[in-house]
Design a protein around this motif. Structure first.
Motif, short mmCIF file in Angstrom:
data_model
loop_
_atom_site.label_atom_id
_atom_site.label_comp_id
_atom_site.label_asym_id
_atom_site.label_seq_id
_atom_site.Cartn_x
_atom_site.Cartn_y
_atom_site.Cartn_z
N ARG A 8 0.85 -1.20 0.00
CA ARG A 8 0.00 0.00 0.00
C ARG A 8 0.88 1.24 0.00
O ARG A 8 1.92 1.29 0.63
N LYS A 10 -0.15 4.47 0.88
CA LYS A 10 -0.47 5.48 1.90
C LYS A 10 0.49 5.43 3.09
O LYS A 10 1.02 6.47 3.49
N PRO A 11 0.75 4.25 3.71
CA PRO A 11 1.70 4.26 4.82
C PRO A 11 3.12 4.63 4.40
O PRO A 11 3.87 5.21 5.19
N MET A 50 -1.69 10.06 11.73
CA MET A 50 -2.32 9.39 10.59
C MET A 50 -1.65 8.04 10.31
O MET A 50 -2.33 7.07 9.97
N LEU A 51 -0.33 7.98 10.43
CA LEU A 51 0.38 6.72 10.22
C LEU A 51 -0.02 5.69 11.27
O LEU A 51 -0.23 4.52 10.95
N LYS A 53 -2.92 5.61 12.91
CA LYS A 53 -4.29 5.19 12.59
C LYS A 53 -4.30 4.20 11.44
O LYS A 53 -5.05 3.22 11.45
N GLU A 54 -3.49 4.45 10.44
CA GLU A 54 -3.39 3.54 9.30
C GLU A 54 -2.86 2.17 9.74
O GLU A 54 -3.33 1.13 9.29
N TYR A 55 -1.91 2.19 10.65
CA TYR A 55 -1.35 0.95 11.17
C TYR A 55 -2.40 0.15 11.95
O TYR A 55 -2.44 -1.08 11.87
N THR A 57 -5.80 0.32 11.58
CA THR A 57 -6.98 -0.07 10.82
C THR A 57 -6.70 -1.08 9.72
O THR A 57 -7.53 -1.95 9.46
N VAL A 58 -5.58 -0.97 9.04
CA VAL A 58 -5.28 -1.83 7.90
C VAL A 58 -4.04 -2.67 8.22
O VAL A 58 -3.02 -2.11 8.61
N THR A 68 7.95 0.86 4.42
CA THR A 68 7.65 1.99 5.28
C THR A 68 8.90 2.46 6.00
O THR A 68 9.15 3.66 6.10
#
Length: 126
Positions: A8, A10-11, A50-51, A53-55, A57-58, A68
Motif C-alpha cells: 500500500r 499510503k503508509p 495518521m500513520l 491510525k493507518e497501522y 486499521t489496515v 515503510t
C-alpha cells in the motif's frame, strides 16, 4: 509470469512525511542556522497520528513494513542532504545523498517500480 506486489502506498507516503518532519523538527530545535517554526512540529504530529491510525486499521502485509521503514529513512536522510546543501558550513552532504540514493533504489526494487522485465516462455507448439 507477472507477480503483483501487495504494497500500500499510503503508509509509505506517511512514513516519508514523518521522516521529513521529524528531521525538520529536530533541526528547528537544535541547529542555530535554521529558523524556528511550529509548522514542522504540527506536521510531524499530524503525520505520525495518521500513520498510527493507518497501522491500526489496515494490516501491513508483505513488504509494506520494510518499505515503510525505507521511506522513513529516505525522509530523514533526504532532509539532512537538503539542509546541508542550503547551509554548506554544516558539512558535506555526500554521505546523506549516497545513503538516500541507495535507499531509493532499494525501495523502487521492493515496490516493483524498477523491476526487471520477466521473459515469457517461448514454447512453440506445432
Amino acid at each position: 509470469m507477472s507477480v503483483t506486489k501487495n504494497i500500500r502506498r499510503k503508509p509509505i507516503l506517511l512514513a516519508l512525511l514523518v521522516g521529513l518532519c521529524g528531521n525538520g523538527t529536530l533541526a528547528a530545535l537544535s541547529v542555530h542556522q535554521v529558523a524556528f517554526s511550529l509548522f514542522p512540529i504540527i506536521a510531524l504530529v499530524l503525520a505520525a497520528r495518521m500513520l498510527y491510525k493507518e497501522y491500526l486499521t489496515v494490516p501491513m502485509e508483505g513488504d509494506t513494513p520494510l518499505c515503510t521503514l525505507l521511506a522513513f529513512l529516505i525522509g530523514v536522510f533526504g532532509y539532512s542532504a537538503i539542509l546541508r546543501t542550503e547551509f554548506p558550513e554544516m558539512g558535506t552532504n555526500f554521505f546523506s545523498v549516497m545513503i538516500c540514493l541507495v535507499l531509493v533504489i532499494w525501495l523502487a526494487l521492493k515496490m516493483g517500480v524498477a523491476a526487471r522485465p520477466v521473459a515469457k516462455d517461448e514454447t512453440v507448439t506445432p
